[in-house]
Design an enzyme around this catalytic site. Structure first.
Site, short mmCIF file in Angstrom:
data_model
loop_
_atom_site.label_atom_id
_atom_site.label_comp_id
_atom_site.label_asym_id
_atom_site.label_seq_id
_atom_site.Cartn_x
_atom_site.Cartn_y
_atom_site.Cartn_z
CB SER A 166 -0.92 -0.01 1.22
OG SER A 166 -1.86 1.02 1.13
N GLY A 168 0.70 4.14 -1.39
CA GLY A 168 0.08 5.45 -1.17
C GLY A 168 -0.07 5.77 0.30
CG ASP A 169 -2.81 3.70 2.94
OD1 ASP A 169 -3.46 4.77 3.02
OD2 ASP A 169 -3.35 2.61 2.72
CB SER A 170 3.90 3.40 2.90
OG SER A 170 3.39 2.15 3.33
N GLY A 173 1.98 8.45 5.13
CA GLY A 173 2.43 8.33 6.52
C GLY A 173 3.79 8.96 6.74
#
Length: 403
Positions: A166, A168-170, A173
């Protein structure tokens, strides 16, 4: 090693899934005390993602390491009141709810600021807190598409594909963690109290992806170029690709620098390509990329990965194997920098199992800092946090938990 640059920083994490918890994980890695608030009974949904045994996935254990878990029901007045009490003791609040949700619960920035006028509020959402799409829900898969990444991943004759994590999430973050530390740094240097709007870090998933798309937009506006999928290559850079070897495995070779290309062609016994005037710069090599890749593959197919890499490394050609998890665990370089750290974890067997987790990045002091704990059990620290920070009695905590 007791190197903890963020020692003393208190973080309250209201996030779930991957984005905000990744930011919390990074802050926790470097010494912040991160208190993760989870729903009673079910907790963060990540606990069940890729769950192969036991009651908590290794994904959750990884993303939520170096944190404490407490359970609170934010849909209740009691739960929200405790959040406001905890905020008074914290430096940072992390969240990744849909915009407006915290406000609906009475936990918007103004309410948080009233409880703690020095609080840094880091918010992650699909499209940010403002703009016409702010209220639209969205996961990283959508953000990777809207941010321009998905269109470039895969082969040109097939639909776009997604990378295997993932991303995009990382990335969001990481930006959230950086923004948080930036706001803490500003707060530390400021002579006066920092205004609320400057303490709100607004991270959008789609913008996080867009920000790593290099010159995608300027190339379009300057030259009218719409970049397309090119498989294992990188647009405008050649030769750089994965090449098959005699055992069916592939290796990665990046021979796209002008001087490197000359050495590269000598290694694969093609001095004619090194001397070809059409191949003296990247632009020319890109035009002839199909022919170059075919000639290189003719050479690699006659050798095992080890044989090919040995010859290439001897000539200082950037190259490497394509690792699986098993290869990573066995790798001496990762081991030398403490990048695989082992902890006993419940995996659903009779006894806990020693499981390796990836280390802390970036390295400080020559090796990865030690992970203090992997992602906690649900509500493991509720009593410790509520009694220690808020002075709640055992009876009050029991009542809150419905005992």
């Amino acid at each position: 090693m007791e190197i903890r640059p963020l020692d003393g920083v208190q973080v309250l994490e209201l996030g779930n899934y991957v984005a905000a918890p990744t930011a919390g994980r990074i802050l926790g890695d470097f010494g912040a005390e991160v208190i993760k608030v989870e729903r009673p009974k079910t907790g963060d949904e990540l606990r069940n993602w890729r769950l192969y045994g036991g009651d908590t996935s290794m994904l959750y254990r990884t993303v939520n390491r170096n944190k404490k878990s407490i359970t609170l029901d934010l849909r209740t007045e009691a739960g929200r009141a405790i959040v406001l009490d905890l905020v008074k003791q914290c430096d940072v609040l992390l969240e990744n709810f849909r915009p407006g949700m915290l406000e609906k619960w009475g936990l918007g920035p103004e309410a948080l600021n009233e409880a703690n006028p020095d609080l840094v509020i880091t918010r992650i959402s699909a499209y940010g807190q403002t703009g016409p799409l702010a209220q639209r829900p969205g996961f990283a898969a959508v953000a990777e598409a809207v941010g321009g990444l998905r269109e470039l991943v895969g082969d040109p004759d097939r639909p776009p594909v997604r990378v295997g994590v993932s991303i995009g999430d990382s990335i969001a973050g990481i930006y959230a963690a950086f923004g948080t530390v930036m706001a803490l740094f500003q707060r530390e240097r400021a002579g006066d109290r920092v205004p609320l709007d400057q303490r709100i870090i607004d991270v959008a998933l789609n913008e996080s992806i867009l920000s790593v798309m290099e010159s995608l937009v300027p190339d379009y506006l300057a030259y009218g170029i719409n970049r397309e999928r090119v498989g294992g290559r990188m647009e405008g850079i050649a030769p750089s690709n994965a090449y098959p070897c005699s055992d069916g495995n592939s290796i990665i070779i990046g021979g796209n620098g002008d001087a490197i290309f000359q050495r590269y062609m000598q290694v694969i016994e093609r001095p004619d390509l090194a001397a070809d005037p059409e191949l003296q710069d990247n632009a020319g090599r890109w035009r002839h990329r199909d022919r170059l890749d075919a000639d290189i593959a003719d050479w690699t197919r006659l050798r095992t990965p080890g044989e090919a890499l040995q010859l290439l490394e001897a000539a200082a050609i950037p190259c490497g194997p394509i690792y699986t998890a098993a290869d990573i665990v066995a790798d001496e370089q990762y081991r030398a920098r403490n990048m695989i750290q082992h902890f006993p974890v419940d995996v659903g067997e009779d006894e806990p199992k020693q499981v390796g987790f990836t280390g802390i990045v970036p390295v400080i002091g020559g090796q990865s800092l030690p992970i203090r704990n992997v992602g906690p059990d649900l509500g493991e620290h509720t009593r410790e946090v509520l009694s220690g920070l808020l002075g709640m009695s055992d009876n009050d905590i029991d009542a809150l938990e419905g005992r």
